[in-house]
Design a protein around this motif. Structure first.
Motif, PDB file in Angstrom:
ATOM      1  N   ILE A  17      52.400  36.203  38.538  1.00  0.00           N
ATOM      2  CA  ILE A  17      52.679  34.904  39.153  1.00  0.00           C
ATOM      3  C   ILE A  17      51.887  34.880  40.448  1.00  0.00           C
ATOM      4  CG2 ILE A  17      54.437  33.396  40.145  1.00  0.00           C
ATOM      5  CD1 ILE A  17      56.457  34.997  38.338  1.00  0.00           C
ATOM      6  N   ALA A  18      50.960  33.933  40.541  1.00  0.00           N
ATOM      7  CA  ALA A  18      50.129  33.785  41.734  1.00  0.00           C
ATOM      8  C   ALA A  18      50.610  32.555  42.492  1.00  0.00           C
ATOM      9  CB  ALA A  18      48.663  33.639  41.341  1.00  0.00           C
ATOM     10  N   GLN A  19      50.779  32.698  43.806  1.00  0.00           N
ATOM     11  CA  GLN A  19      51.332  31.600  44.604  1.00  0.00           C
ATOM     12  C   GLN A  19      50.403  31.187  45.730  1.00  0.00           C
ATOM     13  OE1 GLN A  19      55.136  33.178  45.897  1.00  0.00           O
ATOM     14  NE2 GLN A  19      56.135  32.265  44.123  1.00  0.00           N
ATOM     15  N   THR A  20      50.414  29.878  45.965  1.00  0.00           N
ATOM     16  CA  THR A  20      49.730  29.314  47.122  1.00  0.00           C
ATOM     17  C   THR A  20      50.575  28.167  47.642  1.00  0.00           C
ATOM     18  OG1 THR A  20      47.580  28.584  47.969  1.00  0.00           O
ATOM     19  CG2 THR A  20      48.294  27.600  45.889  1.00  0.00           C
ATOM     20  N   ALA A  50      49.180  19.535  45.656  1.00  0.00           N
ATOM     21  CA  ALA A  50      49.843  20.553  44.842  1.00  0.00           C
ATOM     22  C   ALA A  50      49.733  20.198  43.361  1.00  0.00           C
ATOM     23  CB  ALA A  50      51.303  20.703  45.258  1.00  0.00           C
ATOM     24  N   ALA A  51      49.966  18.930  43.036  1.00  0.00           N
ATOM     25  CA  ALA A  51      49.878  18.487  41.646  1.00  0.00           C
ATOM     26  C   ALA A  51      48.453  18.623  41.114  1.00  0.00           C
ATOM     27  CB  ALA A  51      50.358  17.042  41.523  1.00  0.00           C
ATOM     28  N   HIS A  96      54.521  25.837  38.613  1.00  0.00           N
ATOM     29  CA  HIS A  96      55.694  25.170  39.171  1.00  0.00           C
ATOM     30  C   HIS A  96      55.402  24.781  40.611  1.00  0.00           C
ATOM     31  CE1 HIS A  96      58.125  27.475  36.037  1.00  0.00           C
ATOM     32  NE2 HIS A  96      58.096  26.209  35.695  1.00  0.00           N
ATOM     33  N   ILE A  97      55.820  23.590  40.969  1.00  0.00           N
ATOM     34  CA  ILE A  97      55.661  23.100  42.334  1.00  0.00           C
ATOM     35  C   ILE A  97      57.051  23.016  42.948  1.00  0.00           C
ATOM     36  CG2 ILE A  97      54.896  21.180  43.787  1.00  0.00           C
ATOM     37  CD1 ILE A  97      52.940  20.483  41.436  1.00  0.00           C
ATOM     38  N   ASP A  98      57.254  23.762  44.015  1.00  0.00           N
ATOM     39  CA  ASP A  98      58.536  23.725  44.710  1.00  0.00           C
ATOM     40  C   ASP A  98      58.592  22.522  45.632  1.00  0.00           C
ATOM     41  OD1 ASP A  98      59.443  26.102  43.559  1.00  0.00           O
ATOM     42  OD2 ASP A  98      58.547  27.323  45.127  1.00  0.00           O
ATOM     43  N   TRP A 127      54.042  22.472  50.143  1.00  0.00           N
ATOM     44  CA  TRP A 127      54.505  22.581  48.772  1.00  0.00           C
ATOM     45  C   TRP A 127      53.944  23.878  48.216  1.00  0.00           C
ATOM     46  CZ3 TRP A 127      54.111  18.275  51.413  1.00  0.00           C
ATOM     47  CH2 TRP A 127      55.041  17.261  51.192  1.00  0.00           C
ATOM     48  N   ARG A 128      54.806  24.692  47.587  1.00  0.00           N
ATOM     49  CA  ARG A 128      54.366  25.958  47.006  1.00  0.00           C
ATOM     50  C   ARG A 128      54.108  25.762  45.512  1.00  0.00           C
ATOM     51  NH1 ARG A 128      57.829  30.163  48.811  1.00  0.00           N
ATOM     52  NH2 ARG A 128      59.435  28.993  47.759  1.00  0.00           N
ATOM     53  N   ILE A 129      52.999  26.322  45.049  1.00  0.00           N
ATOM     54  CA  ILE A 129      52.653  26.292  43.638  1.00  0.00           C
ATOM     55  C   ILE A 129      52.699  27.728  43.123  1.00  0.00           C
ATOM     56  CG2 ILE A 129      50.968  25.527  41.916  1.00  0.00           C
ATOM     57  CD1 ILE A 129      49.772  24.231  44.801  1.00  0.00           C
ATOM     58  N   SER A 130      53.414  27.941  42.032  1.00  0.00           N
ATOM     59  CA  SER A 130      53.488  29.247  41.383  1.00  0.00           C
ATOM     60  C   SER A 130      52.795  29.135  40.025  1.00  0.00           C
ATOM     61  CB  SER A 130      54.943  29.670  41.177  1.00  0.00           C
ATOM     62  OG  SER A 130      55.588  29.811  42.424  1.00  0.00           O
TER      63      SER A 130
END
Length: 108
Positions: free
Chosen positions: A7-10, A18-19, A35-37, A56-59
């Motif tokens: 799982i890579a996050q930014t 983010a979208a 997934h966008i938190d 916004w965090r993207i996983s």
């Protein structure tokens, strides 16, 4: 048992960005899904000052094999000078889900 899945996050500064990052990575099969938190508050030091921002965090769910290409793709499309990029192993996990990630990130 170690898996090939990570799982890579930014994070980024708008829901729209983010979208775009999430959709682009999935469309190019660099990630099986993303997934966008909901908005979070980031507190960080930047250029000598303590800053606060909404992000916004993207996983991204991907494989270790596809990770270098995903890393390069996100770096090219990200708007931050120094984007967050943290990679976590996905273990243990549902064998069916981990297999699905591998299938969805295999180039056609």
């Amino acid at each position: 048992m170690p898996t090939d899945i990570v799982i890579a996050q930014t994070t980024t500064d708008t829901e729209h960005r983010a979208a775009e990052l999430a959709r682009g990575a999935v469309e190019t099969r660099l990630a099986a899904c993303a997934h966008i938190d909901a908005p979070l508050t980031a507190v960080y030091r930047w250029k000598g000052a303590v800053e606060t921002a909404t992000e916004w965090r993207i996983s991204f769910k991907t494989t270790r094999t596809r990770l270098p290409a995903l890393t390069a793709w996100v770096a090219r499309h990200h708007t931050y000078d120094v984007p967050e990029w943290i990679v976590l192993p996905a273990e243990p996990g549902s064998p069916a889900y981990l297999t699905w990630i591998t299938e969805e990130t295999t180039p056609q």
